[in-house]
Each structure stands twice: as structure tokens, then as C-alpha cells.
Write an enzyme that holds these catalytic residues in place. Sequence first.
Site, PDB file in Angstrom:
ATOM      1  N   ASN A   8     -18.646   9.600  29.836  1.00  0.00           N
ATOM      2  CA  ASN A   8     -17.583   8.747  29.295  1.00  0.00           C
ATOM      3  C   ASN A   8     -18.171   7.348  29.136  1.00  0.00           C
ATOM      4  O   ASN A   8     -18.462   6.680  30.122  1.00  0.00           O
ATOM      5  CB  ASN A   8     -16.411   8.763  30.296  1.00  0.00           C
ATOM      6  CG  ASN A   8     -15.336   7.754  29.938  1.00  0.00           C
ATOM      7  OD1 ASN A   8     -15.329   7.202  28.839  1.00  0.00           O
ATOM      8  ND2 ASN A   8     -14.417   7.520  30.866  1.00  0.00           N
ATOM      9  N   TRP A   9     -18.345   6.934  27.880  1.00  0.00           N
ATOM     10  CA  TRP A   9     -19.006   5.643  27.623  1.00  0.00           C
ATOM     11  C   TRP A   9     -18.024   4.473  27.662  1.00  0.00           C
ATOM     12  O   TRP A   9     -18.414   3.336  27.411  1.00  0.00           O
ATOM     13  CB  TRP A   9     -19.774   5.707  26.286  1.00  0.00           C
ATOM     14  CG  TRP A   9     -21.033   6.520  26.387  1.00  0.00           C
ATOM     15  CD1 TRP A   9     -21.612   6.973  27.557  1.00  0.00           C
ATOM     16  CD2 TRP A   9     -21.871   6.979  25.330  1.00  0.00           C
ATOM     17  NE1 TRP A   9     -22.758   7.683  27.274  1.00  0.00           N
ATOM     18  CE2 TRP A   9     -22.945   7.705  25.904  1.00  0.00           C
ATOM     19  CE3 TRP A   9     -21.832   6.859  23.940  1.00  0.00           C
ATOM     20  CZ2 TRP A   9     -23.953   8.297  25.142  1.00  0.00           C
ATOM     21  CZ3 TRP A   9     -22.833   7.451  23.176  1.00  0.00           C
ATOM     22  CH2 TRP A   9     -23.879   8.151  23.771  1.00  0.00           C
ATOM     23  N   LYS A  10     -16.767   4.750  27.938  1.00  0.00           N
ATOM     24  CA  LYS A  10     -15.761   3.687  28.113  1.00  0.00           C
ATOM     25  C   LYS A  10     -15.889   2.659  26.985  1.00  0.00           C
ATOM     26  O   LYS A  10     -16.134   3.040  25.850  1.00  0.00           O
ATOM     27  CB  LYS A  10     -15.897   3.069  29.511  1.00  0.00           C
ATOM     28  CG  LYS A  10     -15.840   4.143  30.615  1.00  0.00           C
ATOM     29  CD  LYS A  10     -15.725   3.605  32.003  1.00  0.00           C
ATOM     30  CE  LYS A  10     -15.676   4.761  32.998  1.00  0.00           C
ATOM     31  NZ  LYS A  10     -15.466   4.351  34.386  1.00  0.00           N
ATOM     32  N   HIS A  50      -7.145   9.160  32.408  1.00  0.00           N
ATOM     33  CA  HIS A  50      -8.228   8.476  33.136  1.00  0.00           C
ATOM     34  C   HIS A  50      -7.629   7.351  33.985  1.00  0.00           C
ATOM     35  O   HIS A  50      -6.677   6.692  33.577  1.00  0.00           O
ATOM     36  CB  HIS A  50      -9.262   7.911  32.152  1.00  0.00           C
ATOM     37  CG  HIS A  50     -10.503   7.470  32.868  1.00  0.00           C
ATOM     38  ND1 HIS A  50     -10.579   6.250  33.504  1.00  0.00           N
ATOM     39  CD2 HIS A  50     -11.687   8.093  33.095  1.00  0.00           C
ATOM     40  CE1 HIS A  50     -11.773   6.156  34.088  1.00  0.00           C
ATOM     41  NE2 HIS A  50     -12.455   7.263  33.850  1.00  0.00           N
ATOM     42  N   GLU A  93      -8.466   4.420  34.578  1.00  0.00           N
ATOM     43  CA  GLU A  93      -8.381   3.082  33.977  1.00  0.00           C
ATOM     44  C   GLU A  93      -7.175   2.982  33.056  1.00  0.00           C
ATOM     45  O   GLU A  93      -6.553   1.923  32.938  1.00  0.00           O
ATOM     46  CB  GLU A  93      -9.699   2.761  33.256  1.00  0.00           C
ATOM     47  CG  GLU A  93     -10.802   2.481  34.271  1.00  0.00           C
ATOM     48  CD  GLU A  93     -12.177   2.995  33.889  1.00  0.00           C
ATOM     49  OE1 GLU A  93     -12.429   3.232  32.697  1.00  0.00           O
ATOM     50  OE2 GLU A  93     -12.997   3.166  34.818  1.00  0.00           O
ATOM     51  N   GLU A 122     -11.298  12.433  39.935  1.00  0.00           N
ATOM     52  CA  GLU A 122     -12.043  11.182  40.065  1.00  0.00           C
ATOM     53  C   GLU A 122     -11.301  10.273  41.047  1.00  0.00           C
ATOM     54  O   GLU A 122     -10.329   9.608  40.656  1.00  0.00           O
ATOM     55  CB  GLU A 122     -12.135  10.470  38.715  1.00  0.00           C
ATOM     56  CG  GLU A 122     -12.808  11.270  37.624  1.00  0.00           C
ATOM     57  CD  GLU A 122     -13.280  10.381  36.478  1.00  0.00           C
ATOM     58  OE1 GLU A 122     -14.489  10.300  36.273  1.00  0.00           O
ATOM     59  OE2 GLU A 122     -12.443   9.748  35.811  1.00  0.00           O
ATOM     60  N   GLY A 128     -17.169   3.483  39.537  1.00  0.00           N
ATOM     61  CA  GLY A 128     -17.846   2.225  39.245  1.00  0.00           C
ATOM     62  C   GLY A 128     -18.138   1.389  40.481  1.00  0.00           C
ATOM     63  O   GLY A 128     -18.454   0.208  40.382  1.00  0.00           O
ATOM     64  N   SER A 164     -19.216   7.591  40.452  1.00  0.00           N
ATOM     65  CA  SER A 164     -20.565   7.209  40.887  1.00  0.00           C
ATOM     66  C   SER A 164     -21.544   8.387  40.940  1.00  0.00           C
ATOM     67  O   SER A 164     -22.402   8.453  41.822  1.00  0.00           O
ATOM     68  CB  SER A 164     -20.508   6.475  42.237  1.00  0.00           C
ATOM     69  OG  SER A 164     -19.736   5.294  42.110  1.00  0.00           O
ATOM     70  N   GLY A 177     -19.708   7.965  34.371  1.00  0.00           N
ATOM     71  CA  GLY A 177     -19.502   6.687  33.703  1.00  0.00           C
ATOM     72  C   GLY A 177     -20.831   5.961  33.551  1.00  0.00           C
ATOM     73  O   GLY A 177     -21.643   6.296  32.687  1.00  0.00           O
ATOM     74  N   GLY A 178     -21.084   4.999  34.437  1.00  0.00           N
ATOM     75  CA  GLY A 178     -22.250   4.105  34.326  1.00  0.00           C
ATOM     76  C   GLY A 178     -23.579   4.819  34.118  1.00  0.00           C
ATOM     77  O   GLY A 178     -24.372   4.431  33.246  1.00  0.00           O
TER      78      GLY A 178
HETATM   79  P1  13P Z   1     -18.752   5.845  37.233  1.00  0.00           P
HETATM   80  O1  13P Z   1     -19.662   7.034  37.097  1.00  0.00           O
HETATM   81  O2  13P Z   1     -19.300   4.598  36.629  1.00  0.00           O
HETATM   82  O3  13P Z   1     -18.297   5.669  38.643  1.00  0.00           O
HETATM   83  O4  13P Z   1     -17.423   6.179  36.363  1.00  0.00           O
HETATM   84  C1  13P Z   1     -16.798   7.393  36.527  1.00  0.00           C
HETATM   85  C2  13P Z   1     -15.758   7.545  35.482  1.00  0.00           C
HETATM   86  O5  13P Z   1     -14.781   6.819  35.442  1.00  0.00           O
HETATM   87  C3  13P Z   1     -15.971   8.577  34.452  1.00  0.00           C
HETATM   88  O6  13P Z   1     -14.829   8.766  33.687  1.00  0.00           O
END
Ligand code: 13P
Length: 254
Positions: free
Chosen positions: A8-10, A97, A99, A170, A176, A215, A236-237
Site C-alpha cells: 500500500n503506497w498510501k 484502512h 488511516e 493491522e 508506521g 511494520s 506500508g513503508g
Molecule cells: P507500515 O508497514 O508502514 O507499518 O504500514 C502498514 C500499513 O498501513 C499497510 O496498509
Amino acid sequence: MKLCMAANWKMHKTQSQAGETAAELVRILGSNLPQDREVVLIPPFTALHAVSQALTSAPGFVLGAQNFYPADQGAFTGEIGPDMLLDHGCSLALAGHSERRHVLGEDNEFVAQKVRFGLDKGLRMILCIGETLQQRDSGQLETVLHDQLSTALSGLQLSNLESRLLIAYEPVWAIGTGKVAQPEDIAQAHAYVRKELTTLLPQSGQSVPILYGGSVKPDNIAQIIGIDNVNGVLVGGAGLEAESMAQIAMGTAQ
Ligand code: 13P
């Protein structure tokens, strides 16, 4: 059940950056991607076209979207509908999600509308669920997961849900932050999700993939993917760079 390794590149990457990362990932993984898994790339809307181009004739890769509004079309300024995503080559989308729940105020009912609408439109849906630290510390883990799952999935009557629906667990406090949930915490939450799925979806609940997110990195993928009821990851990251996402995508259980 195939392992699903999703990035997920957000709100990251311009279209050229996204296209280049996708192309590099395809180059690195090439024909090495084992048959037992798929790689899902979930860029921002503005990069869908570029990533779609990069994934042309890349077997095992899937294009996903981060969000949509649950309507065919209409006066919804700023929104994108499922038909527009399908038109861009997307076959999958996220809903719920953390966020979007916690930064943008989406509640269980709205998330449920998206899951149902997306499935009806022919998209595969990843329903994201997870508890905050405060909810976990006050003993509400199972209540929160139950509410998130049951609102979205109760009474869902579609066939072949096991190939159309995925769940991503998650924990909000692990996203993050660099804090990975302990293997026993992941095992416990995924076992609970599996139990709920088999109750809510008696036909398919045993076979709906459950991804872990929070993470995930190249150095913990082997441990995470080896946990019972972990059928993939939502990254994510560490999914933003091709090299690191390639290592995750190739991860095998310890
Ligand atoms: P991180 O891997 O950066 O913790 O993010 C996870 C995430 O929100 C994937 O949707």
C-alpha cells in the site's frame, strides 16, 4: 490458498516514480515469483495508469486501489467510483484502512457499504481491521474486531467469496511505528478472525485469506509468514522501494 503480498503506497509517489518502482519490481522478481503467491501494488489514484502499464504482461501481479466511493456515478466531488478503477485495470481495492477510519472519520457502516458495493461491482476487496493501543489495553481487542467484521460481512450471500474477499489485520499501534506485534499477538488475533469468519461466512470463511499489516519488513517477513492463519501481508513503508518489496514478496516461512 495463494499468499497475498500487498504494498500500500498510501500518499506517496508521482506517476513516474510509481511506474519506475513497479517496473523495477517486475524486473527483479521476473519469472522467479513462486506460483503460490501474488503481489498486489496499491498506488495512489494518480499513479494507477502508470503502474497498470508497468504490470502489463507481469504474471502474478495485481493492481489495487486504496479507496473508492460506493456509488456508480453522481455528484460526489472529489471521489472516484469502482467503474473508474476497473477501467484503469484495477481488480482489487482496500476498505477500512485505519488511516481512513481514524484520520478521515470512516465508520464501520460506511466501510461495510464499500465492501458490499465493491464486491457487487466485481472488485476483490481487502477489508482492513484492527484495534488501537487504547482499545487493546482496555481488553477490547475481540469486541473491536467482531464489530468491524460483523458490520461488513453479516449476511453476505455472494458465491466464491474465498477468491474475492481478503481480510487485513493491522493493529493501529503497529502501523508506521516500527513496532511489530509479537508473534503470539498476531497468532491470537488471526485465530480470532478465522473463528469469526467461519461463523459469519459458513461456506467460505475457512478459506478467506487473512493478511497481517504493521511494520512488516524484509527482516521479519519469514517469522510473520510462518504464523498460523497468516496468509499474506499488507506492507506500508517497506513496500515503497522495489528491492525491499521484492525481498518481502519472496519471503518464506522460517
Ligand atoms: P507500515 O508497514 O508502514 O507499518 O504500514 C502498514 C500499513 O498501513 C499497510 O496498509
